[in-house]
Design a protein around this motif. Sequence first.
Motif, short mmCIF file in Angstrom:
data_model
loop_
_atom_site.label_atom_id
_atom_site.label_comp_id
_atom_site.label_asym_id
_atom_site.label_seq_id
_atom_site.Cartn_x
_atom_site.Cartn_y
_atom_site.Cartn_z
N UNK A 1 15.26 2.05 -16.82
CA UNK A 1 13.94 1.99 -17.44
C UNK A 1 13.49 0.55 -17.64
N UNK A 2 14.44 -0.32 -17.99
CA UNK A 2 14.12 -1.74 -18.16
C UNK A 2 13.58 -2.33 -16.87
N UNK A 3 14.23 -2.00 -15.75
CA UNK A 3 13.82 -2.55 -14.45
C UNK A 3 12.46 -2.01 -14.02
N UNK A 4 12.20 -0.74 -14.31
CA UNK A 4 10.89 -0.16 -13.95
C UNK A 4 9.78 -0.83 -14.75
N UNK A 5 9.99 -1.02 -16.04
CA UNK A 5 8.98 -1.66 -16.88
C UNK A 5 8.69 -3.08 -16.42
N UNK A 6 9.76 -3.83 -16.07
CA UNK A 6 9.57 -5.19 -15.59
C UNK A 6 8.81 -5.20 -14.27
N UNK A 7 9.13 -4.27 -13.38
CA UNK A 7 8.44 -4.19 -12.09
C UNK A 7 6.96 -3.91 -12.27
N UNK A 8 6.62 -2.98 -13.16
CA UNK A 8 5.21 -2.65 -13.41
C UNK A 8 4.46 -3.84 -14.01
N UNK A 9 5.13 -4.58 -14.89
CA UNK A 9 4.52 -5.75 -15.50
C UNK A 9 4.25 -6.83 -14.45
N UNK A 10 5.22 -7.06 -13.58
CA UNK A 10 5.07 -8.06 -12.52
C UNK A 10 3.91 -7.69 -11.60
N UNK A 11 3.83 -6.42 -11.20
CA UNK A 11 2.75 -5.98 -10.31
C UNK A 11 1.39 -6.07 -10.99
N UNK A 12 1.34 -5.79 -12.29
CA UNK A 12 0.08 -5.88 -13.02
C UNK A 12 -0.48 -7.29 -13.02
N UNK A 13 0.38 -8.27 -13.28
CA UNK A 13 -0.05 -9.67 -13.26
C UNK A 13 -0.48 -10.07 -11.86
#
Length: 301
Positions: free
Chosen positions: A268-280
């Motif tokens: 879950x940590x990795x998914x959240x980080x991936x979504x944050x990176x893509x959002x920026x």
Amino acid sequence: MQIYLPIAEVSVNAFLLLGLGGLVGILSGMFGVGGGFLLTPLLFFIGIPPAIAVATGANQVVASSISGVLAHLKRKTVDLKMGTVLLGGGLVGAGLGVRLFAYLQSIGQVELLVTLSYVVFLGIIGGLMLIESVRALMRSRSNPVPKRRKHGIVHALPVKTRFRTSGLYISVIPPVLVGFFVGVLSAIMGVGGGFIMVPAMIYLLHMPTKVVIGTSLFQIIFVAAFTTLMHAWENHTVDLGLAVLLIVGGVIGAQVGTRIGMRIKAEQTRILLALLVLGVCLNLAFGLLVEPSELYSIGEE
């Protein structure tokens, strides 16, 4: 409360800067990233010149990373030996990156390079992380017993050493190269480099996710500090007033983020980080493609 930043030559709300620092600090503690990949674009959005945002943002990265590392050291989730190896490559890369940044600033291409670098690297890393993280989450639900990893070329290289905290016996060459690459990006993009280092440590070096976060923050502290000093010396682009407000918010936020991160599953940590990176990434790409409200042209009268 508006304050004037003498180096940046703009007036900004002090509480807004404290909030930005706190937000990035929370992300630092949760994901093991310095947070510069988010902070630097946010500083762009509120009117801070790119050269100042890159150099000064590294100050906040140092503070939030120190706060996060202290929390992880208490939990014994920092591989100090691996962090030292990564640091060796990172310092060399940062020195080279600052010199390249100074050259680009002299020819007026800093803003374009920084923005394009963010879009390209965030898009690639975020996309790969999201795909792999979703697959890992699906595997963990269908088969809770983890499969043994197949070691690739990384484990066949010479100059091997044992990293006991990470449970690895691998060559020091890949960590040094990862550190070098992250050091260059730290200097050019004003980031700690965690958004690249964390995926590299997980998928390339096969380190446990919980150890990766603390170890990444450990390396980021020294690379970001070195980058800040080099920018201040070479380019004179560090605004102390801006740095102090970001640091205060970041230190508090990192403690909160570390506690949140310890309660979230690795996938879950990795998914959240991936979504944050893509959002920026999408936000910055949108800014490049949309026509500005004011157009300027240079021509002969």
